[in-house]
Design a protein around this motif. Structure first.
Motif, PDB file in Angstrom:
ATOM      1  N   PRO A  67       8.040   1.692  52.154  1.00 11.83           N
ATOM      2  CA  PRO A  67       9.403   1.678  51.618  1.00 11.83           C
ATOM      3  C   PRO A  67       9.644   0.495  50.689  1.00 11.83           C
ATOM      4  O   PRO A  67       8.915  -0.510  50.732  1.00 11.83           O
ATOM      5  N   GLY A  68      10.649   0.614  49.836  1.00 11.85           N
ATOM      6  CA  GLY A  68      11.070  -0.525  49.024  1.00 11.85           C
ATOM      7  C   GLY A  68      10.741  -0.376  47.558  1.00 11.85           C
ATOM      8  O   GLY A  68       9.770   0.278  47.160  1.00 11.85           O
ATOM      9  N   GLU A  69      11.584  -1.002  46.729  1.00 16.37           N
ATOM     10  CA  GLU A  69      11.441  -0.955  45.277  1.00 16.37           C
ATOM     11  C   GLU A  69      10.084  -1.478  44.816  1.00 16.37           C
ATOM     12  O   GLU A  69       9.529  -1.008  43.817  1.00 16.37           O
ATOM     13  N   GLU A  70       9.527  -2.440  45.552  1.00 13.12           N
ATOM     14  CA  GLU A  70       8.252  -3.029  45.137  1.00 13.12           C
ATOM     15  C   GLU A  70       7.100  -2.034  45.203  1.00 13.12           C
ATOM     16  O   GLU A  70       6.015  -2.284  44.648  1.00 13.12           O
ATOM     17  N   VAL A 102      14.468   5.323  45.983  1.00 12.26           N
ATOM     18  CA  VAL A 102      13.099   5.000  45.581  1.00 12.26           C
ATOM     19  C   VAL A 102      12.194   6.201  45.828  1.00 12.26           C
ATOM     20  O   VAL A 102      11.413   6.613  44.961  1.00 12.26           O
ATOM     21  N   LEU A 103      12.314   6.790  47.009  1.00 10.08           N
ATOM     22  CA  LEU A 103      11.416   7.890  47.368  1.00 10.08           C
ATOM     23  C   LEU A 103      11.739   9.163  46.581  1.00 10.08           C
ATOM     24  O   LEU A 103      10.822   9.847  46.110  1.00 10.08           O
ATOM     25  N   THR A 104      13.023   9.477  46.400  1.00 11.74           N
ATOM     26  CA  THR A 104      13.339  10.707  45.662  1.00 11.74           C
ATOM     27  C   THR A 104      13.016  10.558  44.178  1.00 11.74           C
ATOM     28  O   THR A 104      12.591  11.518  43.541  1.00 11.74           O
ATOM     29  N   ASP A 105      13.206   9.359  43.602  1.00  7.33           N
ATOM     30  CA  ASP A 105      12.792   9.129  42.215  1.00  7.33           C
ATOM     31  C   ASP A 105      11.291   9.326  42.057  1.00  7.33           C
ATOM     32  O   ASP A 105      10.820  10.028  41.166  1.00  7.33           O
ATOM     33  N   LEU A 106      10.529   8.676  42.937  1.00  7.78           N
ATOM     34  CA  LEU A 106       9.069   8.749  42.855  1.00  7.78           C
ATOM     35  C   LEU A 106       8.566  10.145  43.208  1.00  7.78           C
ATOM     36  O   LEU A 106       7.710  10.713  42.512  1.00  7.78           O
ATOM     37  N   GLY A 107       9.114  10.726  44.269  1.00 11.21           N
ATOM     38  CA  GLY A 107       8.684  12.059  44.677  1.00 11.21           C
ATOM     39  C   GLY A 107       8.998  13.108  43.632  1.00 11.21           C
ATOM     40  O   GLY A 107       8.204  14.015  43.392  1.00 11.21           O
ATOM     41  N   GLY A 108      10.161  12.979  42.993  1.00  8.71           N
ATOM     42  CA  GLY A 108      10.501  13.910  41.923  1.00  8.71           C
ATOM     43  C   GLY A 108       9.559  13.788  40.742  1.00  8.71           C
ATOM     44  O   GLY A 108       9.177  14.798  40.125  1.00  8.71           O
TER      45      GLY A 108
END
Length: 353
Positions: A67-70, A102-108
């Motif tokens: 998890p996390g922005e980093e 973070v996760l939905t941005d990356l997962g998308g």
């Protein structure tokens, strides 16, 4: 509760979200159903999701990221792409993203690029992702500490908002999402802003739905951010620079997204007062409201100079100019405003007062 219709999908809330997910997957004949989680959502949210859907369809594989922005960068994408490939993912697969922004941005982004694009569903689990990442189709990752430099606009099949996930969050995370809700009032609806100012319950179903509706109204008019959609970036030009700087500076406290844009909205409120006629009373109201909900961050001259230097990487820039979203009044925002650099220092001085 009725759904909220976006450009090519709908946002479903509460019981309607559960029923729609079960029906959609059961009839869509996906070859594989994958779920992307992080360490937190795997522990706190995945068991609830599995309980809601297990009688209707099976999950073929689950992958956990940090998890996390980093960790919102291309190396994490590589891991997820490899997992999808190893598990036999094809163009008829579905990826369910269960997590915060973070996760939905990356997962998308991963889903939009794997096999040149597979279907995905977002299930936001934080207040920030429910009211912000749930609408608009922005996907992507950071380039180093520079936020959201790599990505595409691509719509999910649907977004499912289950407010019960909010009970898993610390108050700091709830406040972070609340900053975006306050922003929605500032840029589009003064009555909504005033209703939130003294609010102590950061995430009711009604306010979540109102914020989603405000953002959806803007995004529907301008899906690719050529005009009015830019108003959603109020507070984000300086706020993103502050967030990036704190993330990359070891002796600075890392700020959550909402904490950074809360600072950004005070600073850009000051710029609005100087350049667009925002009244002094409204400016003070903005400052008092955010400092009532958020601790004041500390910045010295070197910090401020570094933050200003980061502005040149903002996504809204054009032809070498840094473009700001500012307020003419509470509820009325304007875009593409150029700001003299000396006003940045004045704005930070105002924030410190």
């Amino acid at each position: 509760m009725e759904s909220i219709k976006s450009q090519s999908h709908e946002v479903y809330l509460e019981e309607l979200a559960e029923a729609t997910l079960r029906q959609f997957v059961a009839k869509s004949n996906y070859s594989k159903v994958f779920v992307l989680v992080d360490e937190n959502t795997k522990k706190h949210c995945l068991p609830l999701l599995v309980k809601k859907i297990e009688a209707q369809f099976a999950i073929d594989s689950i992958f956990e990221i940090k998890p996390g922005e980093e960790h919102k960068h291309i190396n994490t994408c590589m891991l997820v792409w490899q997992w999808l490939s190893d598990q036999g993912g094809d163009r008829k697969s579905l990826l369910i993203n269960l997590g915060g922004g973070v996760l939905t941005d990356l997962g998308g982004f991963v889903a939009s690029t794997f096999k040149r694009g597979i279907d995905f569903i977002n299930i936001p689990t934080t207040l920030l992702s429910m009211v912000d990442a749930s609408v608009g189709g922005k996907t992507g990752v950071d380039l180093g500490v520079l936020k959201n430099q790599i990505g595409v606009i691509n719509q999910p099949e649907m977004v499912l908002v289950l407010p019960e996930f909010l009970s898993t969050l610390e108050e700091r995370q709830l406040r972070s999402g609340f900053a975006e809700m306050l922003k929605h009032g500032l840029i589009k609806d003064e009555t909504y802003w005033k209703s939130l100012r003294d609010c102590s319950d950061y995430g009711t179903t009604n306010t979540i739905k109102k914020s989603i509706a405000i953002k959806n109204e803007v995004v529907t008019q301008d899906p690719t951010e050529q005009g009015i959609r830019k108003i959603l970036n109020f507070g984000h030009t300086l706020g993103h620079a502050i967030e990036s700087y704190c993330l990359d500076t070891p002796d600075k406290k890392t700020l959550l997204h909402g904490e950074a844009i809360a600072v950004g909205m005070i600073l850009e409120g000051y710029l609005s007062h100087k350049l667009q006629g925002l009244s002094g009373l409204s400016l003070q109201e903005i400052k008092d409201t955010f400092l009532n909900h958020f601790d004041r961050a500390e910045f010295n001259k070197q910090d401020i100079d570094c933050i200003i230097d980061l502005l040149k990487y903002d996504k809204k820039n054009s032809h070498g100019d840094v473009n700001f979203v500012l307020l003419q009044s509470i509820g009325k925002a304007v875009t593409d405003i150029k700001v003299p650099e000396d006003l940045f220092h004045e704005a930070f001085a105002y924030y410190k007062e």
